[in-house]
Design an enzyme around this catalytic site. Structure first.
Site, PDB file in Angstrom:
ATOM      1  N   LYS A 262     -14.204 -51.410   6.349  1.00 54.29           N
ATOM      2  CA  LYS A 262     -15.422 -50.615   6.391  1.00 54.29           C
ATOM      3  C   LYS A 262     -16.624 -51.382   7.546  1.00 54.29           C
ATOM      4  O   LYS A 262     -17.515 -51.400   6.729  1.00 54.29           O
ATOM      5  CB  LYS A 262     -15.699 -50.449   5.190  1.00 54.29           C
TER       6      LYS A 262
ATOM      7  N   ASP B  68      -8.661 -52.581   5.707  1.00 56.47           N
ATOM      8  CA  ASP B  68      -9.734 -51.733   5.296  1.00 56.47           C
ATOM      9  C   ASP B  68     -11.081 -52.670   5.100  1.00 56.47           C
ATOM     10  O   ASP B  68     -11.290 -53.075   4.044  1.00 56.47           O
ATOM     11  CB  ASP B  68      -9.211 -51.298   3.841  1.00 56.47           C
TER      12      ASP B  68
ATOM     13  N   ASP C 282     -22.387 -51.791  11.574  1.00 54.47           N
ATOM     14  CA  ASP C 282     -23.527 -52.872  12.049  1.00 54.47           C
ATOM     15  C   ASP C 282     -23.677 -51.878  13.510  1.00 54.47           C
ATOM     16  O   ASP C 282     -23.446 -50.884  13.599  1.00 54.47           O
ATOM     17  CB  ASP C 282     -22.798 -54.013  12.020  1.00 54.47           C
TER      18      ASP C 282
ATOM     19  N   LYS D 168      -2.240 -52.168   2.287  1.00 57.45           N
ATOM     20  CA  LYS D 168      -3.615 -52.075   2.719  1.00 57.45           C
ATOM     21  C   LYS D 168      -4.102 -53.434   2.517  1.00 57.45           C
ATOM     22  O   LYS D 168      -4.129 -53.609   1.274  1.00 57.45           O
ATOM     23  CB  LYS D 168      -4.329 -50.782   1.992  1.00 57.45           C
TER      24      LYS D 168
ATOM     25  N   ARG E 195      -3.440 -49.689  -8.074  1.00 57.42           N
ATOM     26  CA  ARG E 195      -3.025 -49.904  -9.566  1.00 57.42           C
ATOM     27  C   ARG E 195      -1.614 -49.205  -9.904  1.00 57.42           C
ATOM     28  O   ARG E 195      -1.175 -49.795 -10.586  1.00 57.42           O
ATOM     29  CB  ARG E 195      -4.104 -49.649 -10.547  1.00 57.42           C
TER      30      ARG E 195
ATOM     31  N   THR F  61     -16.687 -42.532  -2.381  1.00 57.87           N
ATOM     32  CA  THR F  61     -16.409 -41.520  -3.660  1.00 57.87           C
ATOM     33  C   THR F  61     -17.134 -42.026  -4.953  1.00 57.87           C
ATOM     34  O   THR F  61     -17.219 -41.383  -5.870  1.00 57.87           O
ATOM     35  CB  THR F  61     -15.024 -41.727  -4.064  1.00 57.87           C
TER      36      THR F  61
HETATM   37  O1  C5P Z   1      -5.942 -48.915  -7.675  1.00 53.99           O
HETATM   38  P1  C5P Z   1      -6.220 -47.607  -6.965  1.00 53.99           P
HETATM   39  O2  C5P Z   1      -5.241 -46.695  -6.655  1.00 53.99           O
HETATM   40  O3  C5P Z   1      -7.376 -46.774  -7.471  1.00 53.99           O
HETATM   41  O4  C5P Z   1      -6.814 -47.951  -5.667  1.00 53.99           O
HETATM   42  C1  C5P Z   1      -7.298 -47.425  -4.604  1.00 53.99           C
HETATM   43  C2  C5P Z   1      -7.851 -48.009  -3.567  1.00 53.99           C
HETATM   44  O5  C5P Z   1      -8.380 -47.194  -2.630  1.00 53.99           O
HETATM   45  C3  C5P Z   1      -8.444 -49.413  -3.479  1.00 53.99           C
HETATM   46  O6  C5P Z   1      -8.196 -50.204  -2.551  1.00 53.99           O
HETATM   47  C4  C5P Z   1     -10.023 -48.597  -3.166  1.00 53.99           C
HETATM   48  O7  C5P Z   1     -10.555 -49.567  -2.642  1.00 53.99           O
HETATM   49  C5  C5P Z   1      -9.514 -47.567  -2.103  1.00 53.99           C
HETATM   50  N1  C5P Z   1     -10.267 -46.635  -2.050  1.00 53.99           N
HETATM   51  C6  C5P Z   1     -10.783 -45.618  -2.999  1.00 53.99           C
HETATM   52  N2  C5P Z   1     -11.691 -44.696  -2.714  1.00 53.99           N
HETATM   53  C7  C5P Z   1     -12.263 -44.497  -1.839  1.00 53.99           C
HETATM   54  C8  C5P Z   1     -11.886 -45.386  -0.465  1.00 53.99           C
HETATM   55  C9  C5P Z   1     -11.214 -46.274  -0.825  1.00 53.99           C
HETATM   56  O8  C5P Z   1     -10.174 -45.872  -4.365  1.00 53.99           O
HETATM   57  N3  C5P Z   1     -12.898 -43.459  -1.274  1.00 53.99           N
END
Ligand code: C5P
Length: 238
Positions: free
Chosen positions: A62, A60, A65, A33, A215, A124
């Site tokens: 998003k 990603d 507009d 991603k 992460r 979220t």
């Molecule tokens: O590090 P982690 O696994 O928490 O990262 C989650 C990824 O998913 C990040 O790129 C974050 O921007 C994305 N994301 C999220 N929650 C959402 C939409 C996207 O954590 N509702």
């Protein structure tokens, strides 16, 4: 190996670090991603450098507009051939329909595969109170369902949703609608700033199609092994 549903989120601004991660993932993820951070910092050249590793890419960005501008942005992104591209469902029916039309028309003209289009329903990070502040009545769940239905009616292939909503959306939206779920953590892993997390196995059992993992892979001292352990936990390397 079965299809791997795990997409590793390359949430780093440095292209060298992102390339290293992409290389370390090897066959242990199903895709990568690329988000705003890397794309705004490194642009199309950065995207292409990552794409060289041959993985499917979820771009990603998003988009949100007026319909004409989002359609133009989608047309500009189609030549990069991302597997998935997303827009905000809050942009409305006409904006989503314009994005879907632009994706198919531009891909057809260039004889390229069209990206699957995903809608972001409710971020979220927004609480009930935050939604109320921006004039949304009802619960986040109601809003997610309303926007997912609108997205499906207007050419979206699926939505990005939290682990809390995946089972409900799978029930309500049917088998073909793609559900992309971030906030994934293997059992015992650090939750970081995510309020609600789910293990890869539980999210798949609830009906997810794609798991976005950042992460838990990227901050592991051995990212390749972390990705492999997730694949193993899903029975993919058996
Ligand atoms: O590090 P982690 O696994 O928490 O990262 C989650 C990824 O998913 C990040 O790129 C974050 O921007 C994305 N994301 C999220 N929650 C959402 C939409 C996207 O954590 N509702």
């Amino acid at each position: 190996m079965k299809n791997n549903p795990v997409y590793c989120a390359l949430d780093v601004p440095e292209i060298d670090a992102a390339s290293r991660l992409a290389q370390q993932m090897g066959a242990n993820v199903g895709g990568l991603k690329i988000g705003m951070e890397l794309f705004y910092a490194r642009g199309r050249a950065g995207y292409e450098q990552i794409a060289r590793f041959g993985q499917d890419i979820f771009l990603d960005l998003k988009l949100h507009d007026i319909p004409n501008t989002v359609a133009a942005a989608v047309r500009a992104l189609v030549p990069l051939t991302p597997a998935y591209l997303n827009v905000h469902a809050a942009g409305g029916a006409a904006m989503m329909a314009a994005a879907a039309h632009a994706a198919h028309a531009a891909a057809h003209e260039a004889a390229l595969p069209p990206p699957k289009l995903l809608a972001v329903t409710v971020l979220t990070s927004l609480s009930d109170a935050d939604l109320n502040d921006i004039g949304v009545r009802g619960t986040p769940h109601d809003q997610v369902l309303r926007l997912a239905a609108l997205a499906a009616e207007n050419g979206m292939d699926g939505v990005v949703c939290s682990s809390e909503e995946v089972a409900l959306l799978r029930r309500e939206m049917g088998a073909k609608f793609k559900l992309i779920v971030p906030g994934i953590r293997p059992a015992g892993a650090d939750q970081h700033d995510q309020k609600r997390v789910m293990t890869p196995e539980a999210a798949m059992a609830a009906g997810a199609d794609i798991l976005v993992v950042g992460r838990a892979i990227t901050q592991n001292p051995d990212p390749g092994r972390a990705a492999k352990e997730i694949a193993d936990s899903l029975g993919l390397n058996a």
